[in-house]
Design an enzyme around this catalytic site. Structure first.
Site, PDB file in Angstrom:
ATOM      1  N   VAL A   1       0.878  -1.046  -0.065  1.00 36.68           N
ATOM      2  CA  VAL A   1       0.239   0.357  -0.066  1.00 36.68           C
ATOM      3  C   VAL A   1       0.820   1.325   0.120  1.00 36.68           C
ATOM      4  O   VAL A   1       1.802   1.125   0.847  1.00 36.68           O
ATOM      5  CB  VAL A   1      -0.772   0.156   0.791  1.00 36.68           C
ATOM      6  CG1 VAL A   1      -1.571   1.234   1.410  1.00 36.68           C
ATOM      7  CG2 VAL A   1      -1.913  -1.353   0.814  1.00 36.68           C
TER       8      VAL A   1
ATOM      9  N   MET B   1       1.753   5.369   1.071  1.00 39.43           N
ATOM     10  CA  MET B   1       1.289   6.191   1.671  1.00 39.43           C
ATOM     11  C   MET B   1       1.640   7.355   1.591  1.00 39.43           C
ATOM     12  O   MET B   1       3.412   7.232   1.538  1.00 39.43           O
ATOM     13  CB  MET B   1       1.314   5.433   2.983  1.00 39.43           C
ATOM     14  CG  MET B   1       1.532   6.595   4.505  1.00 39.43           C
ATOM     15  SD  MET B   1       1.403   5.847   6.122  1.00 39.43           S
ATOM     16  CE  MET B   1       1.063   6.938   7.237  1.00 39.43           C
ATOM     17  N   PRO B   2       0.613   8.624   1.711  1.00 41.85           N
ATOM     18  CA  PRO B   2       1.833  10.072   1.140  1.00 41.85           C
ATOM     19  C   PRO B   2       3.019  10.249   3.093  1.00 41.85           C
ATOM     20  O   PRO B   2       2.047  10.146   4.056  1.00 41.85           O
ATOM     21  CB  PRO B   2       0.473  10.600   1.437  1.00 41.85           C
ATOM     22  CG  PRO B   2      -0.640  10.392   0.465  1.00 41.85           C
ATOM     23  CD  PRO B   2      -0.388   9.156   1.513  1.00 41.85           C
TER      24      PRO B   2
ATOM     25  N   LEU C   1       3.639  13.001   3.850  1.00 42.63           N
ATOM     26  CA  LEU C   1       3.297  14.034   4.725  1.00 42.63           C
ATOM     27  C   LEU C   1       1.757  13.798   4.805  1.00 42.63           C
ATOM     28  O   LEU C   1       1.131  14.020   3.320  1.00 42.63           O
ATOM     29  CB  LEU C   1       3.923  15.178   4.011  1.00 42.63           C
ATOM     30  CG  LEU C   1       3.812  16.502   4.067  1.00 42.63           C
ATOM     31  CD1 LEU C   1       4.537  17.703   4.029  1.00 42.63           C
ATOM     32  CD2 LEU C   1       2.334  16.917   4.953  1.00 42.63           C
ATOM     33  N   GLY C   2       1.353  14.093   5.528  1.00 47.81           N
ATOM     34  CA  GLY C   2      -0.810  14.215   6.031  1.00 47.81           C
ATOM     35  C   GLY C   2      -0.999  15.222   6.944  1.00 47.81           C
ATOM     36  O   GLY C   2       0.106  16.596   7.467  1.00 47.81           O
TER      37      GLY C   2
ATOM     38  N   ASP D   1      -5.390  12.440   9.387  1.00 48.91           N
ATOM     39  CA  ASP D   1      -4.792  11.777  10.520  1.00 48.91           C
ATOM     40  C   ASP D   1      -5.736  11.839  11.783  1.00 48.91           C
ATOM     41  O   ASP D   1      -5.495  12.672  11.805  1.00 48.91           O
ATOM     42  CB  ASP D   1      -3.630  11.547  11.084  1.00 48.91           C
ATOM     43  CG  ASP D   1      -2.874  10.280  12.369  1.00 48.91           C
ATOM     44  OD1 ASP D   1      -2.328   9.385  11.824  1.00 48.91           O
ATOM     45  OD2 ASP D   1      -3.086  10.832  13.538  1.00 48.91           O
TER      46      ASP D   1
ATOM     47  N   TYR E   1     -10.316  11.234  19.239  1.00 51.00           N
ATOM     48  CA  TYR E   1     -10.163  12.762  18.892  1.00 51.00           C
ATOM     49  C   TYR E   1     -11.930  13.797  19.212  1.00 51.00           C
ATOM     50  O   TYR E   1     -11.429  14.481  19.044  1.00 51.00           O
ATOM     51  CB  TYR E   1      -9.379  13.508  18.401  1.00 51.00           C
ATOM     52  CG  TYR E   1      -7.810  12.609  18.054  1.00 51.00           C
ATOM     53  CD1 TYR E   1      -7.209  12.126  18.781  1.00 51.00           C
ATOM     54  CD2 TYR E   1      -7.229  12.736  16.928  1.00 51.00           C
ATOM     55  CE1 TYR E   1      -5.796  11.867  18.847  1.00 51.00           C
ATOM     56  CE2 TYR E   1      -5.849  12.331  16.621  1.00 51.00           C
ATOM     57  CZ  TYR E   1      -5.693  12.146  17.712  1.00 51.00           C
ATOM     58  OH  TYR E   1      -3.992  11.555  17.535  1.00 51.00           O
TER      59      TYR E   1
ATOM     60  N   LYS F   1      -7.473   5.947  14.383  1.00 48.82           N
ATOM     61  CA  LYS F   1      -7.382   4.439  15.763  1.00 48.82           C
ATOM     62  C   LYS F   1      -8.387   3.947  16.865  1.00 48.82           C
ATOM     63  O   LYS F   1      -9.132   4.613  17.108  1.00 48.82           O
ATOM     64  CB  LYS F   1      -6.159   5.131  16.356  1.00 48.82           C
ATOM     65  CG  LYS F   1      -5.033   6.255  15.661  1.00 48.82           C
ATOM     66  CD  LYS F   1      -3.613   6.827  16.570  1.00 48.82           C
ATOM     67  CE  LYS F   1      -3.404   7.931  15.254  1.00 48.82           C
ATOM     68  NZ  LYS F   1      -4.197   9.320  15.570  1.00 48.82           N
TER      69      LYS F   1
ATOM     70  N   HIS G   1      -4.133   2.024  19.074  1.00 49.63           N
ATOM     71  CA  HIS G   1      -3.426   3.773  19.612  1.00 49.63           C
ATOM     72  C   HIS G   1      -3.014   4.024  20.795  1.00 49.63           C
ATOM     73  O   HIS G   1      -1.270   3.950  20.722  1.00 49.63           O
ATOM     74  CB  HIS G   1      -5.222   4.663  20.224  1.00 49.63           C
ATOM     75  CG  HIS G   1      -4.737   5.858  19.943  1.00 49.63           C
ATOM     76  ND1 HIS G   1      -5.636   6.983  19.815  1.00 49.63           N
ATOM     77  CD2 HIS G   1      -3.582   7.119  19.921  1.00 49.63           C
ATOM     78  CE1 HIS G   1      -5.277   8.121  19.600  1.00 49.63           C
ATOM     79  NE2 HIS G   1      -3.632   7.990  20.091  1.00 49.63           N
TER      80      HIS G   1
END
Ligand code: NAP
Length: 285
Positions: free
Chosen positions: A10, A12-13, A15-16, A43, A48, A73, A110
């Site tokens: 996979v 994945m960038p 930077l996010g 993310d 959160y 998470k 997490h």
């Protein structure tokens, strides 16, 4: 955007955009601004309290789901049903529902606390069902990570850990590379602790490149192949934090930053009994 390739292929960038501590009522606007600035990797976490707002921003943006990389998470499960594997599957469904999605790109445990072996078994199933393209962990020290790897089928694709100039995690990263686990930084700016944004070494390097300290820190992490997810609620900083692909730090500058490492957390230690107990007592579905 530059990608890293995870251990299951996979992409994945590197930077996010992170949304920890953005109040729920401000999150939709912040994520809409981040998507407009060009972020395609987000993310969040069940704990959160803003997954629904992230999902609402994605929906409002009209960006096709396939162009995004979304991580959330799993919080520590407390077995209300007496079965942590079932609870994990339910928590995953709840997160997907709040996000308004039918799959995740990355689902992370997490905290390395509670019955995370049962959680991992459920996550392996979810991964095999194609509902999370990749699965991983967060806040795992090398001993816990190796134990999880050695006693399970799927190697975590990612370990998201506190990583910034004052806590650099080089030896943790080496171990993860040996085991095929991608390191991802949380708190790339140490949330500004230790006067990071006015640090004299970082400021001098920033001046040499005509960049900000924040950009130097992100560039330094990216040159170390660390995935970064800086958080900001300000559109001008969101744009600044994305603009880190047009300069390169020299080996000497990388060395000067390496010397800032204190080898210790600026936040909390996941091996501190008081912290383990405090985190373990928190409840999120
Ligand atoms: N897995 C975990 O246990 C864990 C723990 C913590 C965080 N995380 C993840 O990692 C993400 C990033 O970490 P974090 O949010 O804790 O902290 P961070 O990204 O290190 O720092 C965010 C702070 O830096 C400021 N900032 C951002 N860009 C700036 C710039 N260009 N110039 C000056 N100041 C700037 C922000 O202020 P403004 O918003 O006012 O711009 C905010 O106060 C989180 O959002 C979350 O997704 C994960």
């Amino acid at each position: 955007m530059h990608n890293v390739t995870l251990n299951n292929g996979v992409e994945m960038p590197i930077l996010g955009f992170g949304v920890f501590q953005i109040p729920d009522e401000e999150t939709q606007a912040a994520v809409e601004a981040a998507l407009a600035a060009g972020y395609r990797h987000l993310d969040t976490a069940a704990s959160y309290g803003n997954e629904a707002a992230v999902g609402a921003a994605i929906k409002a943006s009209g960006i096709p789901r396939g162009e995004l990389f979304v991580t959330t998470k799993l919080w520590i499960q407390h077995a209300p049903t007496g079965n942590v594997q079932e609870d994990t599957r339910r928590a995953f469904d709840n997160s997907l529902h709040r996000l308004g999605m039918d799959y995740l790109d990355l689902y992370l445990i997490h905290q390395p606390l509670g019955d995370y072996y049962s959680e991992w078994r459920a996550m392996q199933e979810i991964n095999k069902e194609g509902r999370a393209r990749a699965i991983g962990v967060s806040n795992f020290h090398p001993d816990r990570l190796v134990d999880l790897i050695d006693h399970n089928e799927i190697v975590p694709a990612v370990n998201q850990i506190e990583t910034h100039p004052f806590h650099q995690r080089a030896s943790d990263q080496n171990l993860m590379m040996e085991r095929g686990v991608q390191i991802e930084s949380w708190g790339p700016f140490a949330e500004g602790r230790n006067n990071l944004f006015t640090d004299p070494v970082l400021s001098a390097i920033a001046e040499e490149h005509g960049k900000s300290v924040a950009q130097v820190v992100l560039r330094w992490l990216i040159q170390r192949d660390v995935v970064v997810i800086p958080k900001s609620v300000r559109p001008e900083r969101m744009a600044q934090n994305l603009d880190v692909f047009d300069f390169t730090l020299t080996e000497e500058q990388m060395g000067l930053i390496a010397a800032l490492d204190t080898g210790a957390s600026l936040f909390f230690d996941h091996r501190d009994p008081a912290m383990v107990s405090w985190l373990g007592g928190r409840r999120y579905s």
